[in-house]
Design a protein around this motif. Structure first.
Motif, short mmCIF file in Angstrom:
data_model
loop_
_atom_site.label_atom_id
_atom_site.label_comp_id
_atom_site.label_asym_id
_atom_site.label_seq_id
_atom_site.Cartn_x
_atom_site.Cartn_y
_atom_site.Cartn_z
N THR A 77 -15.86 -25.52 -4.97
CA THR A 77 -15.29 -26.86 -4.95
C THR A 77 -15.77 -27.65 -6.15
O THR A 77 -16.96 -27.73 -6.44
CB THR A 77 -15.68 -27.60 -3.66
N ASP A 78 -14.82 -28.26 -6.86
CA ASP A 78 -15.08 -29.10 -8.02
C ASP A 78 -14.77 -30.53 -7.61
O ASP A 78 -13.61 -30.89 -7.41
CB ASP A 78 -14.17 -28.66 -9.17
N VAL A 79 -15.81 -31.36 -7.44
CA VAL A 79 -15.62 -32.75 -7.03
C VAL A 79 -15.30 -33.57 -8.28
O VAL A 79 -16.12 -33.68 -9.19
CB VAL A 79 -16.86 -33.31 -6.32
N GLY A 126 -15.52 -40.78 -4.10
CA GLY A 126 -15.08 -41.05 -2.74
C GLY A 126 -14.24 -39.94 -2.14
O GLY A 126 -13.61 -40.14 -1.11
N ALA A 127 -14.21 -38.77 -2.78
CA ALA A 127 -13.45 -37.64 -2.23
C ALA A 127 -14.30 -36.95 -1.17
O ALA A 127 -14.72 -35.82 -1.32
CB ALA A 127 -13.07 -36.66 -3.34
N SER A 184 -10.17 -28.27 -7.19
CA SER A 184 -10.57 -29.68 -7.25
C SER A 184 -10.46 -30.36 -5.90
O SER A 184 -9.40 -30.37 -5.28
CB SER A 184 -9.71 -30.43 -8.27
N ASP A 185 -11.59 -30.93 -5.49
CA ASP A 185 -11.66 -31.74 -4.27
C ASP A 185 -11.08 -31.04 -3.05
O ASP A 185 -10.50 -31.67 -2.17
CB ASP A 185 -10.96 -33.09 -4.51
N THR A 186 -11.23 -29.72 -2.99
CA THR A 186 -10.71 -28.92 -1.88
C THR A 186 -11.87 -28.19 -1.22
O THR A 186 -12.57 -27.42 -1.87
CB THR A 186 -9.66 -27.91 -2.38
N LEU A 230 -20.59 -26.04 -4.97
CA LEU A 230 -20.18 -27.41 -5.26
C LEU A 230 -20.55 -27.76 -6.68
O LEU A 230 -21.68 -27.55 -7.11
CB LEU A 230 -20.90 -28.34 -4.27
N ARG A 231 -19.59 -28.29 -7.44
CA ARG A 231 -19.85 -28.76 -8.80
C ARG A 231 -19.29 -30.17 -8.90
O ARG A 231 -18.20 -30.46 -8.44
CB ARG A 231 -19.15 -27.86 -9.82
N PHE A 232 -20.08 -31.07 -9.51
CA PHE A 232 -19.62 -32.43 -9.75
C PHE A 232 -19.11 -32.50 -11.18
O PHE A 232 -19.83 -32.20 -12.12
CB PHE A 232 -20.74 -33.44 -9.52
N ASN A 233 -17.86 -32.89 -11.35
CA ASN A 233 -17.20 -32.85 -12.63
C ASN A 233 -16.31 -34.08 -12.75
O ASN A 233 -15.69 -34.48 -11.79
CB ASN A 233 -16.35 -31.57 -12.69
N PRO A 234 -16.18 -34.74 -13.84
CA PRO A 234 -16.75 -34.34 -15.12
C PRO A 234 -18.19 -34.79 -15.24
O PRO A 234 -18.62 -35.68 -14.55
CB PRO A 234 -15.86 -35.07 -16.13
N LYS A 235 -18.90 -34.13 -16.16
CA LYS A 235 -20.27 -34.53 -16.46
C LYS A 235 -20.24 -35.93 -17.04
O LYS A 235 -19.35 -36.27 -17.82
CB LYS A 235 -20.92 -33.60 -17.47
#
Length: 110
Positions: free
Chosen positions: A83-85, A89-90, A74-76, A101-106
């Motif tokens: 990487t799971d955003v 603002g991260a 997460s956010d790393t 890169l994955r944007f989570n949660p949906k």
């Protein structure tokens, strides 16, 4: 998009994606799709997903599965990392890299 439903069963040599093409291979959890295609940084590639929510992972001997939640950091931001955003603002530091890169949660856009 090419997809396999939960009832699908297929053994494939390799999956290849044209360098100039696009598209996604979508696999449903519970399907029995096997490939000899090797993972890159622990996933088949950014073109292969399971349940439209995680990256597809193969081992060449059993059905393709989804990358478990623990496979994302997460956010790393690190080279070779998934990487799971999760935070708005991260923002990564300048020059940061990641493998996927994955944007989570949906969430629904209203």
């Amino acid at each position: 998009m090419l997809g396999y439903t939960a009832a699908a069963s297929r053994t494939s040599g390799t999956f290849t994606r044209s360098a100039t093409g696009g598209g996604v291979l979508e696999i449903a959890s519970g399907s029995n799709v096997i490939t000899s295609t090797a993972n890159t940084s622990n996933i088949l590639g950014g073109w292969a997903t399971v349940d439209d929510s995680t990256w597809a992972v193969a081992n060449g001997a059993s059905a393709i599965t989804g990358l478990p939640g623990g496979g994302f950091l997460s956010d790393t931001w690190l080279a070779g990392n998934q990487t799971d955003v999760t935070l708005a603002g991260a923002d990564p530091a300048s020059g940061s890299t990641t493998h996927s890169l994955r944007f989570n949660p949906k969430s629904e856009v209203e």
